[in-house]
Design an enzyme around this catalytic site. Structure first.
Site, PDB file in Angstrom:
ATOM      1  N   GLU A  53      -0.891  -5.476   8.809  1.00  0.00           N
ATOM      2  CA  GLU A  53      -0.088  -4.806   9.845  1.00  0.00           C
ATOM      3  C   GLU A  53      -0.695  -5.064  11.224  1.00  0.00           C
ATOM      4  OE1 GLU A  53       0.448  -0.623   9.008  1.00  0.00           O
ATOM      5  OE2 GLU A  53       1.142  -1.037   6.967  1.00  0.00           O
ATOM      6  N   ASP A 110       0.837  -1.209   0.000  1.00  0.00           N
ATOM      7  CA  ASP A 110       0.000   0.000   0.000  1.00  0.00           C
ATOM      8  C   ASP A 110       0.873   1.261   0.000  1.00  0.00           C
ATOM      9  OD1 ASP A 110       0.868  -0.111   2.609  1.00  0.00           O
ATOM     10  OD2 ASP A 110      -1.131  -0.123   3.514  1.00  0.00           O
ATOM     11  N   GLU A 163       9.751  -3.848  10.064  1.00  0.00           N
ATOM     12  CA  GLU A 163      10.125  -2.553   9.483  1.00  0.00           C
ATOM     13  C   GLU A 163      10.709  -1.636  10.556  1.00  0.00           C
ATOM     14  OE1 GLU A 163       7.094  -0.805   7.014  1.00  0.00           O
ATOM     15  OE2 GLU A 163       8.233   1.046   6.727  1.00  0.00           O
ATOM     16  N   LYS A 165      -0.874  -9.536   3.318  1.00  0.00           N
ATOM     17  CA  LYS A 165      -0.061  -8.993   4.434  1.00  0.00           C
ATOM     18  C   LYS A 165      -0.928  -8.043   5.248  1.00  0.00           C
ATOM     19  CE  LYS A 165       3.541  -5.981   3.749  1.00  0.00           C
ATOM     20  NZ  LYS A 165       3.111  -4.749   4.463  1.00  0.00           N
TER      21      LYS A 165
HETATM   22  O1  KIV Z   1       3.615  -1.090   1.464  1.00  0.00           O
HETATM   23  C1  KIV Z   1       4.800  -1.458   1.407  1.00  0.00           C
HETATM   24  O2  KIV Z   1       5.533  -1.137   0.472  1.00  0.00           O
HETATM   25  C2  KIV Z   1       5.316  -2.276   2.486  1.00  0.00           C
HETATM   26  C3  KIV Z   1       6.802  -2.415   2.638  1.00  0.00           C
HETATM   27  C4  KIV Z   1       7.198  -2.902   3.952  1.00  0.00           C
HETATM   28  C5  KIV Z   1       7.379  -3.294   1.635  1.00  0.00           C
HETATM   29  O3  KIV Z   1       4.565  -2.818   3.239  1.00  0.00           O
END
Ligand code: KIV
Length: 265
Positions: A115, A45, A182, A113
């Site tokens: 967060e 994102d 990160e 993915k």
């Molecule tokens: O959105 C993104 O680019 C990410 C990075 C950690 C690769 O989540």
């Protein structure tokens, strides 16, 4: 050639082979990364910033992520596709499963993915129960940043480092099959990577993670504005973009990127 799977990435970790990951948002870049040995894409994102010109990732919608993920998947044959769940797309377990299923069915993502740590366990368990492969994302979580100066290194004091390490353990226990870390100190990146059996991909998390990811536009020196410490321009000194990508892949695989100058203490 068959597409790389999560089992391939897990084997790479078990064999001590580094995993080279870059972001991708469109078919042309996806094909270039595919041709030059990248193991996995993150359809991130971060496209909210580098493609759409927003100041954060929060403006990105589910439709945006489906669109870009499908473009990337169409442009490639080999590379593993991980696609971000955007801001507020997983407010409830039911909403998370519906949205993640769209990324898989319409966006051809092989993994989604998401967060967050312990507060996301209920959502993650629902995704795992629905047979949707999940990648976690800890440390700096850009969707939680509300101010332009909020992009800060996480886990520098003992309490927050212990919380991130415990979150990582809880995510693995809940069935997450890969993890992005990160902007954390390199010692914490090393500790978590050796404690978990799933592949851990760092961005500003030191050289001892199982793999590395960069935003492709940062890696090519295209991005404007603040340049994070962990960013290296791999196009500098190379004749073209293909060579820059190969140089990144080589540097990740032989452990010369990131160096101490790209890492946090
Ligand atoms: O959105 C993104 O680019 C990410 C990075 C950690 C690769 O989540």
């Amino acid at each position: 050639m068959p597409r790389i799977t999560i089992q391939t990435l897990q084997q790479m970790k078990a064999q001590g082979k580094k995993i080279a990951v870059l972001t991708a948002y469109d078919a042309s870049f996806a094909a270039m990364l595919d041709d030059n040995g990248v193991d996995a894409y993150i359809v991130g994102d971060s496209l909210g910033m580098v493609i759409q010109g927003h100041t954060s990732t929060r403006a990105v919608s589910m439709d945006d992520m489906v669109y870009h993920s499908a473009n990337v998947a169409r442009g490639s044959k080999r590379t593993f596709v991980i696609t971000d769940m955007p801001y507020q797309s997983a407010a409830t377990p039911e909403q998370a499963v519906t949205n993640a299923q769209r990324l898989v069915d319409e966006g051809n993502a092989q993994m989604v993915k998401i967060e967050g740590g312990r507060e996301q366990l209920v959502v993650i368990e629902a995704l795992v129960a629905a047979n949707i492969p999940v990648c976690g994302h800890l440390g700096l979580e850009p969707q939680s940043v509300t101010e332009p100066d909020g992009y800060k290194v996480q886990g520098r004091d003992a309490d927050s480092a212990a919380r991130i390490a415990e979150d990582a353990r809880l995510l693995e226990q809940a069935g997450v099959q890969a993890l992005v870390l990160e902007c954390i100190p390199s010692s914490l990146g090393a500790q978590i990577s050796s404690a978990l059996s799933i592949p851990v991909i760092g961005i500003g998390a030191g050289v001892d993670c199982d793999g590395q990811v960069l935003v492709t536009y940062d890696m090519l020196g295209i991005s404007r504005g603040h340049k994070a410490k962990f960013v290296r321009n791999f196009l500098a000194g190379q004749p073209d973009i293909d060579a820059a990508i190969r140089s990144y892949v080589d540097a990740v695989k032989n452990g010369t990127y990131p160096g101490p100058q790209h890492s946090y203490q």
